[in-house]
Scaffold this active site. Structure first.
Site, mmCIF file in Angstrom:
data_model
loop_
_atom_site.group_PDB
_atom_site.id
_atom_site.type_symbol
_atom_site.label_atom_id
_atom_site.label_comp_id
_atom_site.label_asym_id
_atom_site.label_seq_id
_atom_site.Cartn_x
_atom_site.Cartn_y
_atom_site.Cartn_z
ATOM 1 N N HIS A 153 0.962 -1.316 0.180
ATOM 2 C CA HIS A 153 0.512 -0.040 -0.192
ATOM 3 C C HIS A 153 0.700 1.336 -0.025
ATOM 4 C CE1 HIS A 153 0.910 0.870 4.145
ATOM 5 N NE2 HIS A 153 0.219 -0.174 4.060
ATOM 6 N N CYS A 161 3.312 -4.766 6.516
ATOM 7 C CA CYS A 161 3.430 -4.480 5.597
ATOM 8 C C CYS A 161 4.460 -4.684 4.618
ATOM 9 C CB CYS A 161 1.693 -3.852 5.071
ATOM 10 S SG CYS A 161 0.910 -3.921 5.439
#
Length: 410
Positions: A153, A161
């Protein structure tokens, strides 16, 4: 009841204001150009590069990522069927360290082979645009590994992440979108700790994750040989690549099918590459082991020298402390003679003098006595009181009587 003209005008004005506000809100959500962020076209620089590399704009994509160098590669299929590197993005942040994700909450970014389908794309992400990696996959689940909502992202922040800048996240998302529009049903994202070269494998040869990384390297080797993303499967709690099972489905936790095989030409090409890599790995490992041995021996020798110097310094400090204590003890005698027999003051001060010298000696060895060699402390010196000599009494008898008589007559 009829509605007055001013009331109608007020309602129309309010309605118009609401429409204007809604337009502002929509424009804010869609960006300054009014196009929703997930629907924006690719930058001209990327489309120009695709043309140069003989790629169809909606051709399939493939992604490889490397933690150690924070690189995120997007490969795209050329018109000849092979893949070429289209763009490399810098990972803004990834969390944890080199090695796979094990459990929910360990803040570790995953490593391994993951498949992305359209349902994993998130156009409404709070972090600009994103897609779900798909952790845990079949391999992770077979090993009991846990974790949720692990993404690629934007927003440049990470808690497990792979975070990119908004610009990079947008381009990656749009490339994936166009590949899906072109008919690709899913694309592969292969997450590595580092480039799987023999040099890097030798560098990390003593890492506890080495066995896992050797398995990942095999998948990387398949791509290096074919320039096509390997078909990844899982059986017997391990990854397998480009296998033919004769139609038998793979079970991640069960043994691999007995008739499972890799095409002969591909198996031979991969093994040839691995044999060459092994020669480099063995040579570098021997070199690094020798360097590590020399470094360890040097460190051990330095430690011994330091220990010997420390012991010598402590012995010298103790000797100096002993001299100070002896000097303090001997310094008590001269004041006694000078006092003309009144030694009370001199002897009373002596214990304090001894303690002061002992404290000074203690500081000389680092604030504490040397271990195992206590500082000598003399027995307390008690003050000696010297009684005055007895005065002689007057003689009795005739001389006494004569003394009294003379006193009376005078």
């Amino acid at each position: 009841m009829p509605i007055s003209v001013p009331s109608l005008r007020l309602r129309h004005a309010l309605a118009a204001l609401l429409l204007i506000l809604a337009g502002f809100v929509l424009a804010a959500c869609q960006g300054s150009n009014g196009i929703p962020k997930d629907m924006r076209p690719l930058p001209a620089k990327l489309t120009a590069r695709m043309e140069k590399l003989n790629m169809d704009p909606k051709a399939p994509i493939y992604i490889r990522s490397y933690k150690e160098t924070s690189e995120f590669e997007v490969w795209k299929q050329r018109r000849d069927g092979q893949y070429a590197l289209l763009s490399t993005y810098q990972i803004c942040k990834w969390s944890g360290k080199l090695g796979p994700k094990i459990r929910e909450g360990d803040r570790q970014a995953p490593e391994g082979f993951y498949t992305i389908k359209p349902g994993q794309m998130n156009p409404k992400s709070n972090y600009f645009l994103s897609f779900n990696i798909g952790f845990p996959n079949a391999f992770d689940s077979a090993l009991g590994r846990t974790g949720t909502n692990l993404m690629v992202h934007g927003a440049c922040s990470s808690a497990g992440c792979y975070s990119m800048t908004d610009e990079a996240a947008g381009e990656i998302y749009w490339l994936a979108r166009d590949a899906f529009l072109g008919g690709q049903r899913s694309f592969e994202v292969h997450l590595y700790p580092f480039r799987m070269t023999p040099e890097n494998m030798a560098k990390h040869r003593n890492d506890p994750n080495m066995e896992f990384w050797v398995m990942l390297k095999e998948g990387s080797d398949h791509f290096e040989v074919t320039r096509k993303p390997p078909v990844v499967g899982v059986c017997n709690r391990r990854y397998v690549f480009d296998v033919d099972t004769g139609g038998v489905p793979l079970n991640a936790s069960a043994p691999c099918p007995a008739n499972m095989s890799v095409p002969v030409w591909l198996d031979a090409a991969v093994k040839e590459k691995q044999a060459k890599d092994q020669v480099v790995f063995a040579s570098l490992s021997a070199k690094y082991d020798a360097e590590d041995k020399i470094a360890a021996e040097t460190a051990a020798a330095d430690a011994q020298k330091l220990a010997a110097k420390t012991a010598t310094d402590q012995q010298k400090a103790v000797a100096e402390a002993q001299k100070s204590v002896d000097a303090a003890t001997m310094a008590v005698e001269p004041p006694v003679a000078a006092a003309g027999g009144d030694a009370t003051a001199a002897y009373t001060a002596a214990p304090a003098l001894v303690e002061a010298n002992a404290a000074t000696a203690s500081v000389a060895v680092g604030g504490v006595p040397a271990p195992g060699v206590p500082l000598p402390v003399p027995s307390p010196i008690r003050p000696v009181v010297v009684a005055p000599p007895p005065q002689p009494e007057a003689p009795a008898g005739f001389w006494g009587k004569l003394k009294k008589k003379l006193a009376v007559s005078g």
